[in-house]
Each structure stands twice: as C-alpha cells, then as structure tokens.
Motif scaffolding. Structure first.
Motif, PDB file in Angstrom:
ATOM      1  N   ALA A 772       0.819  -1.212   0.000  1.00  0.00           N
ATOM      2  CA  ALA A 772       0.000   0.000   0.000  1.00  0.00           C
ATOM      3  C   ALA A 772       0.849   1.257   0.000  1.00  0.00           C
ATOM      4  O   ALA A 772       0.445   2.286   0.540  1.00  0.00           O
ATOM      5  N   THR A 773       2.023   1.187  -0.594  1.00  0.00           N
ATOM      6  CA  THR A 773       2.894   2.363  -0.650  1.00  0.00           C
ATOM      7  C   THR A 773       2.414   3.315  -1.745  1.00  0.00           C
ATOM      8  O   THR A 773       2.204   2.902  -2.890  1.00  0.00           O
ATOM      9  N   ASP A 774       2.227   4.569  -1.374  1.00  0.00           N
ATOM     10  CA  ASP A 774       1.734   5.591  -2.311  1.00  0.00           C
ATOM     11  C   ASP A 774       2.928   6.321  -2.919  1.00  0.00           C
ATOM     12  O   ASP A 774       3.288   7.423  -2.502  1.00  0.00           O
ATOM     13  N   CYS A 775       3.551   5.686  -3.907  1.00  0.00           N
ATOM     14  CA  CYS A 775       4.788   6.209  -4.498  1.00  0.00           C
ATOM     15  C   CYS A 775       4.469   7.143  -5.662  1.00  0.00           C
ATOM     16  O   CYS A 775       4.238   6.682  -6.790  1.00  0.00           O
ATOM     17  N   GLU A 969       6.433   6.179   4.837  1.00  0.00           N
ATOM     18  CA  GLU A 969       6.296   7.041   6.023  1.00  0.00           C
ATOM     19  C   GLU A 969       5.309   8.172   5.789  1.00  0.00           C
ATOM     20  O   GLU A 969       4.929   8.880   6.723  1.00  0.00           O
ATOM     21  N   ARG A 970       4.870   8.352   4.569  1.00  0.00           N
ATOM     22  CA  ARG A 970       3.827   9.308   4.224  1.00  0.00           C
ATOM     23  C   ARG A 970       3.032   8.723   3.073  1.00  0.00           C
ATOM     24  O   ARG A 970       3.390   7.676   2.518  1.00  0.00           O
ATOM     25  N   GLY A 971       1.936   9.403   2.701  1.00  0.00           N
ATOM     26  CA  GLY A 971       1.120   8.883   1.611  1.00  0.00           C
ATOM     27  C   GLY A 971      -0.154   9.672   1.445  1.00  0.00           C
ATOM     28  O   GLY A 971      -0.212  10.874   1.778  1.00  0.00           O
ATOM     29  N   GLN A 989      10.708   3.488   5.138  1.00  0.00           N
ATOM     30  CA  GLN A 989      11.163   4.879   5.096  1.00  0.00           C
ATOM     31  C   GLN A 989      11.970   5.139   3.819  1.00  0.00           C
ATOM     32  O   GLN A 989      12.563   4.236   3.245  1.00  0.00           O
ATOM     33  N   ASN A 990      11.920   6.401   3.400  1.00  0.00           N
ATOM     34  CA  ASN A 990      12.639   6.849   2.205  1.00  0.00           C
ATOM     35  C   ASN A 990      12.145   6.176   0.925  1.00  0.00           C
ATOM     36  O   ASN A 990      12.874   6.090  -0.067  1.00  0.00           O
ATOM     37  N   THR A1022      11.752   0.442   8.537  1.00  0.00           N
ATOM     38  CA  THR A1022      12.968   0.077   7.822  1.00  0.00           C
ATOM     39  C   THR A1022      13.619   1.351   7.300  1.00  0.00           C
ATOM     40  O   THR A1022      12.943   2.371   7.103  1.00  0.00           O
ATOM     41  N   ALA A1023      14.902   1.286   7.045  1.00  0.00           N
ATOM     42  CA  ALA A1023      15.612   2.450   6.504  1.00  0.00           C
ATOM     43  C   ALA A1023      15.363   2.614   5.015  1.00  0.00           C
ATOM     44  O   ALA A1023      15.571   3.691   4.462  1.00  0.00           O
TER      45      ALA A1023
END
Length: 1040
Positions: A772-775, A969-971, A989-990, A1022-1023
């Motif tokens: 569900a990453t909003d890239c 970390e955001r989206g 993250q990142n 995670t980094a």
C-alpha cells in the motif's frame, strides 16, 4: 479605582507576607494553620468553579499555589484598566525596593495575562461565530435543495412532530411497530460495546475513577435485560481486557457470563467479552485509548465473525447469524461500532452518555485553558471526531432526555433537528432525500432493575426501624442490615426523618450547597437528619484533589455549624448495600435529594422512587423529565440555598404531600423498568432495520487448495482429460497458453459446482502481504520505487514459511494499475486482489480481474451518488480560490468513486474541513486526497482501504493478525488508517517522496499520536525497501 477592588493590593501583600514569614519561620503555629486553612479554602473554591467540566473529566491539578490561584482569579474578574490603576497605586505606596519590585512585576504579569486571555477568548469567539455561519449556510443549502416538498406535505409533517404528553417519556412513532414476542420466531444476536473503565458483572467498582461510573452499571444491566427478552439468542458486551496488577484479576478474564439462561430456553444468555488492545499490563484512562481503537475493532471483528458462524450452525442451517445491531456507548465505542458496522454491513446504534463538544464549549467559556491545552489534556478534538463518525454511521441515537437532543447533539455538524424532521417527512411521503441523511434521535430513559423491590418491602411499616432505635435494639441488632447501624450511630436523635444524598464527592454534585442549606435553616435542622453517602474512602489525603477538597469542606462545614449528631457521613459502603440505604430513608419518612449543578439523567432518582422515597432534584437536565413521568417530588435551583431548604421542608412537613409523592412514585415506576426499556429499544431498532440494506456478507468456509495451485507445476500437457474446452488441439496455442487455458477451464468447472460466493476466494493462504505504498512524484505520477517495492516484498515473501498471497492497495484505477504493471513488467496474476480507487473497488486477477459485485453493494449504503458530485467542486475550494482549482477528473470516475483533479498550487480545504461541510449538508462520504495531493477522491462512507482489508478478512476467513501491510512514512490522506490494528505494519522509510499529510487536518484538530502508537509491537520501520531490510522487518514482527 473603586473601593470594591481595594482587596487586590491587600491580597498581593498578604501572599507576599505569608510566603516570607513561613520561609523565615516567624509565623506562630496558629497563624500557619490559618494560612493553610485559607489556602485549602481557596483550593476548594477553585474546584467549585471547575465543577461544570463534565462527568468524565480527569483531574490533572498540580500542587496548589495560592499565588497562581490569585492570578487566575484576577484574570477572570478584572479588566486591564482596573489592573493598571491597581499597579499605579502599588507604585505610589511602595515601602521597600525589593517589595515594590516584586509587586510591580507581579502586577505587570497579571496585566499581560489578562490581555492574553482576552485575545484567546476573542479568537475562540471568532472561530465559533465562523462555524455557526458555516453551519447555517450548510443548513440553508440543504433546505433549498429540499424545497420542492409541497406545502401540504410540510403541514402534514409538522403535525407528526407533536410533543409527547407530559407524563410520557418514551415515544413510539405511528410507523414503528411495537415489539411483540409473538410476531415470528427470532434468534437475535446483539452486540454492545463499552470500551473504557472497569467492566464486570458483580461487585462493580463504581466511582473508583472517572472512567468507572454509571455507564458501566447501565451497559451491564442492559445486556442482562436484553438477554431476558424472548427472541434474543445472545447478547455480547465487548470491552477492553485489562491484565494490569493494579486492578483485580477478573478484568483480565476473556469471558464472563452475565446471565444464565433457564433450562429449556433457546437463549444463550449475556456475556462480557474482553478484547485485548493497547498495553497489556496497564490500566489506562479513556483519553489514552484512542490510538488503540483499531486494534480493538480488529479483535472484536474476529470474535463477532466466529460467534456469527457458531450461532448460524445452531439455528440457521450454517448461514451466519450476524448481529441484529451493534450498539456503541460513549465516543470511543461509537468509533469502534461505526467501523464494525461498516465491516459487516449491520445497523449501528449510538448512546453518547456525555458529549465532547458540549464539554469543549464549556471549557472555552471558562477561559482557564487555551484551545491547545484543552485538546492536549482531554483529547477533545479526537473525541468529537469519533462522535461525528458515530452520527455518520448510526441508524439511531438513543438519548435519555429531550434536552440532550436539543442542547447537546444540536451542537454537532452531523445533526440538525430541523433537517432530520424534514428528511423523515420526505421518506414517509416517498420523496427523494437527494442523498442526504440524518440519524434518528429517540428518547428511551435508562431502565432499572426492580426485581429486588417487592410491594411488601415498599409499603411495609417501620418495624425494623423500631428494633434499631428502640430500647431493645441491642437484642435485635443482628436482624438489621449493618449499614443501618453504621449510619444511625452518627445521630443524636435517630427518630427524625432522613434527608439522603448519594453521589461521588465531586464538586459538580453540589453537596456543599446542600450542607450549607441544611446548616443555615434552623427549621430543617430541628425537623430532620442529613445523610451524605459520598463514595468510599480510607484516607482523605490519599484521594484525588477534587474529592479531597469536597470532603475536607464537608467536614469543616459540619464543625463550623456544629452539626455533630445531625449529619451522617460514613466512610464505607458496599454497592449491594445501596438498596438498604434507600429503605432506611423511606422508613424514617425521609426524602432523597439530588442537588447537582447539572444532571444528565439521574438514575438515583428512579432508584429512590422504587423504594417509596419522595425526591427533590435539580431543575437542570434529566430530572425534569423524570419528575414529569413520576410526579413524586419537587425541582429546585441548585445554586439557591433557600430553594433547596424550602423544598425539603415542604416535603417533610406536609405529610399528605409526602404520601402522595410516595404513592405516585411507586405507581409510575414501571415506566423505567428494564422490560419497558427493552420493548421500546427493540421496537425502534426494528423500525430502523427496515431502512437498512438487505445485502449480507457471507463468510467463506476454509477453502481447499485451488486448482490453479495444484496444477501450477504441471509441465506435461499430454495428459488426456475428457473436458469441454475452447482451445484447439492442433497447435494453434503455444504450451504456456495451453496450460493457462486448461487451468482456467478446470477452475471454472469446479467453481460452477460450488456456492457462487466461493468464486471470490483465492484459496488457502497462510498469510497476506498488502502493498500500500503511495509512491508518487510531485506531479502525482507513480515512481519506479513502486516497482522495486513490489519486487522486493515478493522476494522477501519467498523466504517466509507457508503460502503467502499478495494484495495491491491503491488510489489508482484498475486501468492505471494495469498500465503501470505492464510498464514495469509486473504480473497481475501474482496478486490475489487489487483494491483500487481508495478502497471503493475490488478486483480479482485470478478471475480475469473480475470486480467483486458483493463488495460494491456492501459499501453502497448512504452513498449520495450524483447528488454530491457537483457540490464537491464548490465545497472543496477555499473562499479565495479560483474556479479551476478543482475540476472533475472523468478518467477516474466510477459508480462508487468521484475523482477530481487539483490544480498545482491551488488553495483547497483540508479533509477535516471538507468532511465538516459535507456533514452540515447531510452528506455522509469519505473524501481522500491522493497522488501527492494532486487528486481528490470521494468514496462512500463505509469504503476505505482499511475497511477493505477487514472485508477481505471476513470474506476469506483470514485473521487480520496474519496480514502484513507495507506502507511508506507518508502517503495519501487515508495513510494513517492503515498503520494501526491487529495486522503487522512495515513502514518503508525513504520510499515515498511526496504525500498529502498537509491536507489531512487543520492545526486545531487532533494530533498524529492520537491515531496510532509508534512504539506498538505490531509496527516496525525500515531504513529503505531493499530485500534484506524487508526481511529483517518481517523477522522483527515474528513473521519469518
């Protein structure tokens, strides 16, 4: 400067003198005691002024400072011109340099505090005025849209809104069928939720803290009463499981039986079900529970689904018996009930008990705390949003009084009584409501258990009393309740009638005013004794500041007026002894009094009436309705000592009036019995259910391994199958396509013989990984990070034991998803489900990307459709925005999702502001900013990415704890909803460069930490998004 303000100088000097003398040791012991007495007096007076702060207020007072108290008193009582004149006088009368400097500095500080307070009050008043104007505008918009209702219909509608008769409390509308046991066979499953506090069936610790009060008793007795109704199969009361050593072990028991069904009964009884959520070893206040509600919802959903399946096996041939209703009590349970109602598509009912917006406005008016301080202390904005969500989802709101509807719920964006009546009339006439909705408010007073009250006990004479206070009392003492002896030992003349007050030692209960009225009325003192039952105490100094202050003042007033022998104030009593206390007061021909400043309802008044006690009660709140129904007492102004004394004297001195009130109370008390309450309750719910969608979610049985999995490794296509397939055996298709086609045909044939719902289940899975990453980049286009994340998550999944399925959760449309997957060479068939358009659409790639039609029906409820489509453009723009700031985006529009394009740099409203304006107009939607804020999507109320996962959990029989959600970390603005819950969350993250967090909430709203707890054991960071980092995160979450 007026003479009335002279005390400012004197008080400043007295404080400075007292402080310096105490430090230097020059005060005598008597003077030190006087100083302490004055400080305690000031301390109590401060708590008296804070008495309007609501039942659920948590006391956070620091060590009392008389200087701070004085400063606050001056700030509240004087304007800056008075303070400036005082300061001039101080300068003119200075004695020493040190003294004058201190006085000068203190006065300057007070002056600036006063100016700051005025500015805060001005800002808050401006905000309230703006909100009122916006609400009025929203109501006018709705009224204009609904104006085509004919005048005849309006008049007809108005005639249906007649007020109930004076002696009536509950009201059943003409179109509501009265609940009957003989209508048809029923096997109802009812779910109640009361999340905070200490909840158990026996030996309730009422008054232990501000979270464990009347609400706990109410929900426990409601569960028992409903379970006794014919046709109710089972009642579950869901609450939080607490295994902390600071509370009794019983609060950690997962299940507690509340009522045992009689032999031969079809009922299963009532149960308390304790759901683990939040810190396992801590008992935390309700203000700290907000981040843990999603975890509670997921645990409750698992229990309800299992119970629905079990009940269905017993009574409905295996078809799940879904809850007849889910009833949330208080704001936290309202939010939980709303999500559960949406996940299962069953009706929801809400009872507020006490309301956040009402408390918030009272605190603002007092001016002691800024808006920010109120929010941080009481999480008031988080609470208000939960109540608004409850209004969005609830079919019905149960209130105790009409006053609660008019003066409290009327403050909310999601409810307007005029619009609610208009919409109700339109529904009756079959006229469209144009997508608008208002919950139905019904007045159903809380029920009481009168099974322990017999007619003989209520009307019997005073034989027991004579044995207690007569000459033979030593011989008969063993026959009387111990609490009677405990009370009577305080009285010099126990033959007098007893004035009984029973409450917590809380300033708002106004016990000190009652005591002053008693002390200063010679006639009342000569006529009666006073009994104050003020909770339980071991040591006053060990109690909370407010309770300690009240009890200290009570003791001082008794000493001041020499009331020894006339006032009883026992230290301890058991909950089971409360009925005996009422009986004792009735036997002495006494009176019960509730002098609270404001009483939301007043259960003690009904309890007292059940034992034949006439009552005197505050005129503020629920007692007005209770006394109208019972006609057994008098109302008083709680601020007027003379009014209190006169009412008590009137009832005690006029024996005919006393007997009439006693008789009326006993005659009318049945109106507040639990059976009557439950009949009204179930009748209203039956009426509400008639307006609820008929679609019901089906639970998939544990599926066998799908055909596609069984044949995935088959390479020899020379197998001879006698099946009817549509491909040519002459070599027109290559081997790969022939294998895929064969598997599809075999799967379809197998599916056609099963229940049609099973076609939506992908097969046996040991877990689900949800990506569900909003890239997106700053223009709202997908970045290649999405490709890397999908590839790396799948590689990490290969290292996990068991069969893992994949779900793609996105704001993209299906076409956009396919295009991106094609561009990055991602196979659609690798996913079990694609949840698109911010949770409004669900597709299954292994079924040719077939849409889940049941899900589409599932989320349709309260969807305003075309009625809201054009309004979003107008409501989403800021007042100084441009016409083209928001325009419809046709390529992403579907039947359950309206999409809009946001011009770069445009000024648009945040999500909370847009949702507020929609609520004010009666629209119940879920707006979401997506694509790094470049798009706005509006989906149905019950649709969201988080709710879609709960739907899949039920549909596929997959426990949420077996799901892992991968997010950045955001989206998008619904990003936070995906973090908390029973599922595991991996925050990469990142990986996401741009999000929509600035469009989520205004600065005045609640904070991110009120949504989820970052140090939860279910969340890891995670980094980056490399395979080794993802694998390490899964290992930390104990998935690998």
């Amino acid at each position: 400067m007026g003479a009335g303000n002279e005390w400012i100088n004197g008080y400043l000097e007295a404080i400075l003198d007292a402080g310096s003398m105490i430090r230097s040791g020059n005060l005598s012991m008597s003077k030190k005691c006087n100083v302490r007495f004055e400080i305690e007096k000031l301390k109590y007076e401060r708590f008296e002024e804070n008495s309007k702060e609501g039942d659920d207020e948590v006391d956070r007072e620091k060590l009392f400072s008389p200087t701070k108290y004085f400063v606050q008193e001056v700030v509240n009582s004087f304007d800056e011109s008075d303070l400036h004149r005082t300061w001039i006088k101080v300068i003119a009368t200075r004695n020493t340099r040190e003294r004058s400097n201190r006085l000068e500095n203190m006065c300057w500080r007070i002056w600036h505090l006063a100016r700051k307070k005025k500015q805060i009050a001005w800002d808050d008043a401006k905000r309230l005025a703006t909100r009122r104007l916006e609400r009025e505008k929203g109501r006018n918009d709705a009224a204009e849209d609904l104006s085509e209702l004919s005048e005849g219909e309006k008049e007809k509608g108005d005639t249906n809104q007649t007020e109930p008769a004076i002696d009536k409390i509950s009201r059943i509308n003409s179109d509501t069928q009265i609940w009957s046991d003989n209508d048809r066979p029923r096997h109802l499953y009812i779910v109640l939720i009361s999340l905070h506090g200490l909840v158990r069936g026996e030996n309730m610790e009422l008054g232990r803290d501000s979270d464990t009060g009347g609400q706990v008793k109410y929900v426990v007795e409601l569960a028992r009463a409903l379970a006794n109704m014919k046709g109710v199969r089972r009642v579950d009361l869901l609450t939080r499981q607490i295994t902390s050593p600071e509370v009794d072990y019983s609060y950690g028991e997962p299940i507690e039986m509340l009522s045992c069904p009689p032999d031969g009964s079809e009922s299963c009884g009532a149960y308390i079900i304790r759901i683990p959520c939040g810190p396992r070893d801590k008992y935390i206040s309700k203000e700290l529970l907000w981040p843990h509600i999603p975890e509670f919802v997921d645990g409750a959903l698992s229990h309800i689904v299992n119970m629905a399946r079990a009940l269905g096996e017993q009574v409905d041939g295996g078809k799940p018996t879904w809850p007849y209703v889910i009833h949330g009590h208080y704001a936290d349970a309202a939010e939980a009930a709303a999500y559960l109602s949406g996940a299962m598509n069953v009706p929801m009912v809400l009872t507020g008990h006490s309301l956040g917006r009402n408390k918030f406005e009272q605190l603002l008016k007092q001016g002691r705390l800024s808006r920010e301080d109120i929010n941080s202390t009481y999480k008031i904005m988080r609470r208000i949003e939960a109540e608004e969500l409850g209004l969005d989802a609830a079919e019905m709101v149960v209130t105790s009084t009409r006053q609660e509807i008019d003066e409290q719920w009327g403050l909310y964006d999601g409810f307007d009584i005029k619009l609610e009546r208009k919409l109700r009339v339109r529904k009756r006439r079959g006229v469209s409501c144009l997508g608008r909705y208002m919950p139905r408010m019904v007045v159903i007073p809380p029920g009481m258990d009168f099974s322990y009250v017999t007619e003989q006990a209520s009307l019997e004479g005073d034989g027991d009393l004579k044995s207690l206070i007569g000459s033979d009392r030593a011989q008969n003492k063993r026959h009387i309740p111990p609490i009677w002896s405990e009370i009577m030992r305080f009285f010099t003349n126990p033959h007098k009638p007893m004035i009984l007050a029973l409450s917590r030692p809380d300033p708002k209960k106004n016990v000190t005013t009652l005591l002053k009225a008693f002390a200063e009325s010679r006639s009342l003192r000569e006529l009666a004794n006073l009994t104050l039952i003020l909770g339980n105490r071991d040591d006053i100094e060990g109690m909370s500041n407010s309770s300690s202050a009240v009890l200290t003042t009570v003791l001082k007033l008794i000493d001041k007026h020499d009331l020894y022998g006339q006032v009883a104030y026992p230290k301890h009593h058991k909950q089971s002894e409360v009925p005996e206390i009422y009986r004792l007061a009735a036997k002495t021909k006494g009176v019960f009094i509730n002098p609270a400043l404001v009483e939301p309802f007043g259960l003690t008044l009904i309890e007292a009436a059940a034992y034949g006690l006439p009552v005197v009660a505050t005129k503020n709140g629920g007692p007005v309705d209770i006394l109208k129904a019972l006609n057994n007492g008098l109302l008083i102004d709680p601020h007027d000592q003379k009014s209190i004394a006169d009412a008590l004297l009137k009832l005690l001195a006029d024996k005919n009036l006393w007997h009439d009130c006693r008789k009326n109370g006993l005659k009318n008390i049945h109106r507040f019995a639990w059976p009557e309450h439950c009949i009204n309750y179930l009748s209203h719910i039956e009426h509400c259910r008639n307006r609820h969608p008929t679609a019901r979610l089906e639970i998939m049985p544990t599926p066998e391994e799908p055909m596609s999995d069984s044949l995935r490794d088959v390479e020899d296509l020379s197998l001879k199958f006698s099946v009817d397939v549509d491909f040519k055996p002459n070599g027109d298709l290559d081997a790969a396509n022939r294998q895929r086609k064969l598997v599809e045909n075999l799967t379809q044939m197998a599916s056609s013989k099963r229940h049609p719902g099973i076609t939506y289940c992908p097969g046996r899975r040991h877990g689900l990984f949800i990506i569900a990453t909003d890239c997106y980049n700053k223009d709202g286009r997908c970045t290649e990070n999405l490709h890397f994340i999908i590839k790396n998550v799948m590689q990490a999944a290969a290292l996990v034991t068991g069969q893992i399925g994949f779900v793609f959760l996105t704001a993209l449309t299906l076409l956009e998803t396919k295009e991106i997957f094609r561009h990055y060479h991602i196979s659609l068939e690798d996913f079990d489900a694609l949840i698109c358009n911010s949770g409004s659409e669900m597709y299954y790639p292994w079924r040719d990307s077939t849409a889940d039609a049941d899900y589409e029906d599932h989320i349709e409820y309260r969807w305003p459709g075309e009625n809201v489509r054009s309004m979003i453009v107008r409501l989403g723009r800021c007042e100084d925005g441009h016409e083209d700031d928001i325009v419809e985006y046709p390529d992403a529009v579907s039947s359950r999702c309206y999409s809009y394009s946001i011009k770069p740099g445009a000024k648009t409203r945040r999500i909370d502001e847009l949702r507020q304006r929609l609520r004010m107009r009666g629209f119940r939607c879920n707006p979401v900013y997506t694509h790094a804020g470049s798009q706005l999507k509006v989906v149905p109320l019950l649709a969201s990415r988080a709710q879609a996962l709960r739907y899949l959990s039920v549909r596929w029989g997959m426990d949420l704890s077996k799901m892992a959600v991968f997010i950045g970390e955001r989206g998008d603005t619904d990003h936070e909803d995906l973090i908390a819950g029973l599922h595991r969350t991996v925050i990469l993250q990142n990986s996401v460069e741009y999000g929509g967090e600035t469009l989520m909430r205004s600065e005045e709203s609640f904070k991110r930490e009120d949504v989820f707890q970052q140090d939860s054991s279910n969340i890891t960071f995670t980094a980056g998004h490399e395979v080794n980092e993802i694998s390490a995160a899964l290992k930390a979450l104990q998935i690998m």
